[in-house]
Design a protein around this motif. Sequence first.
Motif, short mmCIF file in Angstrom:
data_model
loop_
_atom_site.label_atom_id
_atom_site.label_comp_id
_atom_site.label_asym_id
_atom_site.label_seq_id
_atom_site.Cartn_x
_atom_site.Cartn_y
_atom_site.Cartn_z
N UNK A 81 0.88 -1.14 -0.05
CA UNK A 81 0.02 0.02 0.14
C UNK A 81 0.94 1.18 0.06
N UNK A 82 2.14 1.06 -0.47
CA UNK A 82 3.15 2.46 -0.32
C UNK A 82 2.38 3.43 -1.28
N UNK A 84 -0.31 4.53 -1.27
CA UNK A 84 -1.20 5.40 -0.50
C UNK A 84 -0.63 6.81 0.34
N UNK A 85 0.61 6.90 -0.02
CA UNK A 85 1.24 8.11 0.44
C UNK A 85 0.72 9.34 -0.39
N UNK A 87 -2.09 9.51 -1.82
CA UNK A 87 -3.83 10.04 -1.77
C UNK A 87 -3.63 11.58 -1.73
N UNK A 88 -3.01 11.91 -0.48
CA UNK A 88 -2.94 13.30 0.30
C UNK A 88 -1.67 13.95 0.21
N UNK A 90 -0.15 16.46 2.78
CA UNK A 90 -0.69 17.32 3.97
C UNK A 90 0.69 18.08 4.64
N UNK A 96 4.38 13.18 4.80
CA UNK A 96 3.51 13.49 3.30
C UNK A 96 4.63 14.48 2.63
N UNK B 183 0.38 10.29 6.69
CA UNK B 183 0.68 10.78 5.74
C UNK B 183 -0.21 10.13 4.65
N UNK B 184 -1.16 9.24 4.87
CA UNK B 184 -1.86 8.76 3.91
C UNK B 184 -3.64 9.11 4.05
N UNK B 203 -1.31 2.38 5.71
CA UNK B 203 -0.27 1.52 5.14
C UNK B 203 0.76 1.13 6.07
#
Lengths: 314, 351
Positions: A81-82, A84-85, A87-88, A90, A96, B183-184, B203
């Motif tokens: 799921x790396x 998924x970083x 997605x946003x 922040x 992020x 961060x997700x 994750x």
Amino acid sequence: MGPPADAASYYGRPVLKAPVWEWGTAAYLFTGGLAAGTAVVAAGADLVGADRLRRACWLGSFGALLTSVGLLIDDLGRPERFHHMLRVAKPTSPMSMGTWLLTAFGPGVGAAALWELLPVRWRSSWPARLLRRLSRVVGLTSAVTAPGVATYTAALLAQTAVPGWNEVRGELPFVFAGSAAASGGGFGMLAAPPAEARPARVFAAVGAAGELVASRVMEQRMGLIREVYHQGAAGRRRRAAELLTLAGLAGTVLAAGRSRAGAAASGIALLTGSALQRFGIFEAGVASTKDPRYTVVPQRERLDAAARGAGLSG
Amino acid sequence: MTSRELAAPPDALARANGYEAPPPRVGFFTDTSVCIGCKACEVACKEWNHVPDDGLDLLGMSFDNTGMLGANSWRHVAFVEQQRPLGNQDPGLTGLPTGPSGLDHTSEVVEARLRTAPRGGSELGTTPLPTAPGGGAVQDLGMPTFSRPGEGSGPESRTDFRWLMESDVCKHCTEAGCLDVCPTGALFRTEFGTVVVQQDICNGCGYCVSACPYGVIDRRPGDGRAQKCTLCYDRLHDGGQPACAKACPTESIQFGELDELRERADRRLAELHGQGVPEAQLYGRDPDDGVGGHGALFLLLDQPEVYGLPPAPVVPTRFAPQIWRRVGAAAAAFALAAVGAFGSVVIGDRR
């Protein structure tokens, strides 16, 4: 001055959770700094026409970057799921921000390294010439984001509840910037002939000196957590890092310009010193979470000071 | 109550997070003065939320064999044994088998075992501690037993003794460090003002684990995702109350709208102070503290650190502006060093 040994605790149990990050994250602190340091040396070498320094450093940067990404993904609880970083974005999360810095930094390094890897007989073909033009431009954009890549990891560690990292938030960015510059310049000295590597030597020397000074200032300003920076594995690594960086700095100034062997030895000393510095700081932070004193004592002192202040004014 | 609090509507936090017509902010008030240490909250939480086993172990922390909040323990009941002079009044202990507590003896053994654990004992609540080196020699800590402390001895050996019990839980901070650093976007603020991990997004980067100043959230081994109390988000949707509060037989755990809970906590504190319990204090009640106040308040009978809680935590996000200014300065120095290194070569060559 020793801490109060009788600071109250619950059966001596830690207040905080020890970080779940393992050695991979500590290693990334080094490889990420190395990727950034070598990228600026490579881009600079491109501008001043130092071909061998440029080639070595783009390849070094690319290797360090690939290693970094591998280490980061491997330290996830759910590596698949790396993404998924992405997605946003922040601003409150240094991780992020770091993800997006690496996303901006990576393609330029990749393109530049790809061109360096092209066999010479293909380099005159038009796709190769196009790649060269493209890689020069995006390579320079990588060099522009490199200072961010070299230093954001300090924010990553400092913006935590970990006393050993949070309490050195003022100095950690400078230690990491110096460490990244020393490793990037050190790599250039190791991989390119001394005649071409002068800017790498200057960069390495300035970085090493900066790191040594910032590290000393950091230690001067520490409170109770000075213990975790001096004891155990963290203390040993930090002492070795300081000696190696000092030796590397001396070698860079005195010997690296004259002999290839001296340059290589100095480069290796600087690289090893930088890596040990990162591991030392990482482990000091982890150690600071395992004893409740490092969490409780400074907070209790702050409360007591506030109570005294209120008593005086009221 | 300050005017600022009166001005803030009970759903202000949810509105600040983009909800248009949210329900009022809810939370817990855990009144430890009436906790009897039955652990019904721990059990109810595990059953409702399918929280797996965190390992069977006898820790030697009085009757506490959970040890800490963690990925596999979303409620944790702390047991503190204290030898404490009760003053000249009749403590009401005549004829009761009181003290001495085993605290000094057990603490030594427990602490030594915690120090040799890979995560210093902070893995409790998530995984069991590894067996002590040397093959796990059996040590009699005297606990847990079916007899009360001092029961075997005569009145002459009795000492003043008290037990403190506290059911700990995620604080659902107004300014949540875990949520800020995620961060997700897996961690989010619900319409009820609580903080929840979306399990299909997380994750397992582990940043929240180090950003929580209370040591609450942790990564679940084998699963790889971050886990903590959801304040029974699913039950709230159906108008219910969290499983732990429902199961608590003494109303030590009270669920409700946060504004009302704060008033209730203030009243209970005044009541206890009036009854001659000056050590009673509220924890997480102050909206001006380092995390903007808790969604889960506590009434404690000793300093927070005695229960394993941080006395004055500050959310790491508060330091972010300062940290980024320093990072910016360091990045500028790094860039300047690079420009200087190559600039000096160019200038040197021209001469």
